[in-house]
Design a protein around this motif. Structure first.
Motif, mmCIF file in Angstrom:
data_model
loop_
_atom_site.group_PDB
_atom_site.id
_atom_site.type_symbol
_atom_site.label_atom_id
_atom_site.label_comp_id
_atom_site.label_asym_id
_atom_site.label_seq_id
_atom_site.Cartn_x
_atom_site.Cartn_y
_atom_site.Cartn_z
ATOM 1 N N LYS A 1 0.886 -1.221 0.041
ATOM 2 C CA LYS A 1 0.017 0.037 -0.001
ATOM 3 C C LYS A 1 0.804 1.223 0.050
ATOM 4 O O LYS A 1 2.077 1.167 0.490
ATOM 5 N N PRO A 2 0.398 2.484 -0.501
ATOM 6 C CA PRO A 2 1.191 3.667 -0.462
ATOM 7 C C PRO A 2 1.698 4.002 1.064
ATOM 8 O O PRO A 2 2.690 4.340 0.986
ATOM 9 N N GLU A 3 0.990 3.549 1.973
ATOM 10 C CA GLU A 3 1.315 3.919 3.366
ATOM 11 C C GLU A 3 2.541 2.990 3.863
ATOM 12 O O GLU A 3 3.142 2.926 4.918
ATOM 13 N N ASP A 4 2.838 2.024 3.073
ATOM 14 C CA ASP A 4 4.169 1.220 3.338
ATOM 15 C C ASP A 4 5.387 1.703 2.627
ATOM 16 O O ASP A 4 6.412 1.434 3.153
ATOM 17 N N THR A 5 5.140 2.975 2.114
ATOM 18 C CA THR A 5 6.165 3.916 1.730
ATOM 19 C C THR A 5 7.027 4.167 2.794
ATOM 20 O O THR A 5 6.818 4.695 3.713
ATOM 21 N N ALA A 6 8.497 3.883 2.967
ATOM 22 C CA ALA A 6 9.305 4.029 3.995
ATOM 23 C C ALA A 6 10.657 3.516 3.747
ATOM 24 O O ALA A 6 10.982 2.682 2.559
ATOM 25 N N VAL A 7 11.813 3.971 4.356
ATOM 26 C CA VAL A 7 12.909 3.329 4.486
ATOM 27 C C VAL A 7 12.996 2.027 5.575
ATOM 28 O O VAL A 7 12.693 2.279 6.733
ATOM 29 N N TYR A 8 13.097 0.995 4.966
ATOM 30 C CA TYR A 8 13.098 -0.199 5.961
ATOM 31 C C TYR A 8 14.509 -0.619 6.236
ATOM 32 O O TYR A 8 15.779 -0.657 5.567
ATOM 33 N N TYR A 9 14.560 -0.775 7.659
ATOM 34 C CA TYR A 9 15.917 -1.038 8.420
ATOM 35 C C TYR A 9 16.064 -2.484 8.861
ATOM 36 O O TYR A 9 14.956 -3.002 9.521
ATOM 37 N N CYS A 10 16.916 -3.342 8.702
ATOM 38 C CA CYS A 10 17.231 -4.553 9.252
ATOM 39 C C CYS A 10 17.805 -4.379 10.742
ATOM 40 O O CYS A 10 18.638 -3.518 10.694
ATOM 41 N N VAL A 11 17.367 -5.155 11.481
ATOM 42 C CA VAL A 11 18.030 -5.009 12.970
ATOM 43 C C VAL A 11 18.358 -6.576 13.576
ATOM 44 O O VAL A 11 17.590 -7.349 12.973
ATOM 45 N N ALA A 12 18.996 -6.475 14.395
ATOM 46 C CA ALA A 12 19.376 -7.659 15.368
ATOM 47 C C ALA A 12 19.434 -7.138 16.696
ATOM 48 O O ALA A 12 19.672 -6.014 17.059
#
Length: 123
Positions: free
Chosen positions: A86-97
């Motif tokens: 969805k348009p609201e999923d637009t984001a910078v996605y960060y991998c974390v541990a």
């Protein structure tokens, strides 16, 4: 120690994307791994986490039923399959541990952050 995410891009609403994140410098096979995201102009937010064994997973309500997290400990890699975007999923996605398991981790629970990958969903 590094987490390198990839797979972001520009897609249309309803499309799918698969994000990957490869860890290096140490093994993450005993860590909780997951994803946060930061939409434009908003705070960074939790998306999903997976336990070290892969047996336990947790999702933000906004992505539940559309996103699936998985991992390959042999490859030191975590994935995020994103469907019905969805348009609201637009984001910078960060991998974390994280060393410990959290059902809904906060940013200060994260021990390692990767550089983000941009996902843009057009309407």
């Amino acid at each position: 120690v590094q987490l390198q995410a990839s797979g972001g891009g520009l897609v249309q609403a309803g499309d799918s994307l698969r994000l990957s994140c490869v860890g290096s410098g140490r093994t993450f096979s005993r860590d909780t791994m997951g994803w946060f995201r930061q939409p434009p102009g908003k705070e960074r937010e939790f998306v999903s986490v997976i336990s070290w064994s892969g047996r336990t997973k947790s999702y933000a309500d906004s992505v539940k039923g559309r996103f699936t997290i998985s991992r390959d400990n042999g490859a030191n890699t975590v994935y995020l399959e994103m469907n019905s975007l969805k348009p609201e999923d637009t984001a910078v996605y960060y991998c974390v541990a994280m060393v410990y398991w959290y059902v809904r981790p906060y940013q200060n629970n994260v021990n390692y952050w990767g550089k983000g990958t941009l996902v843009t969903v057009s309407s």
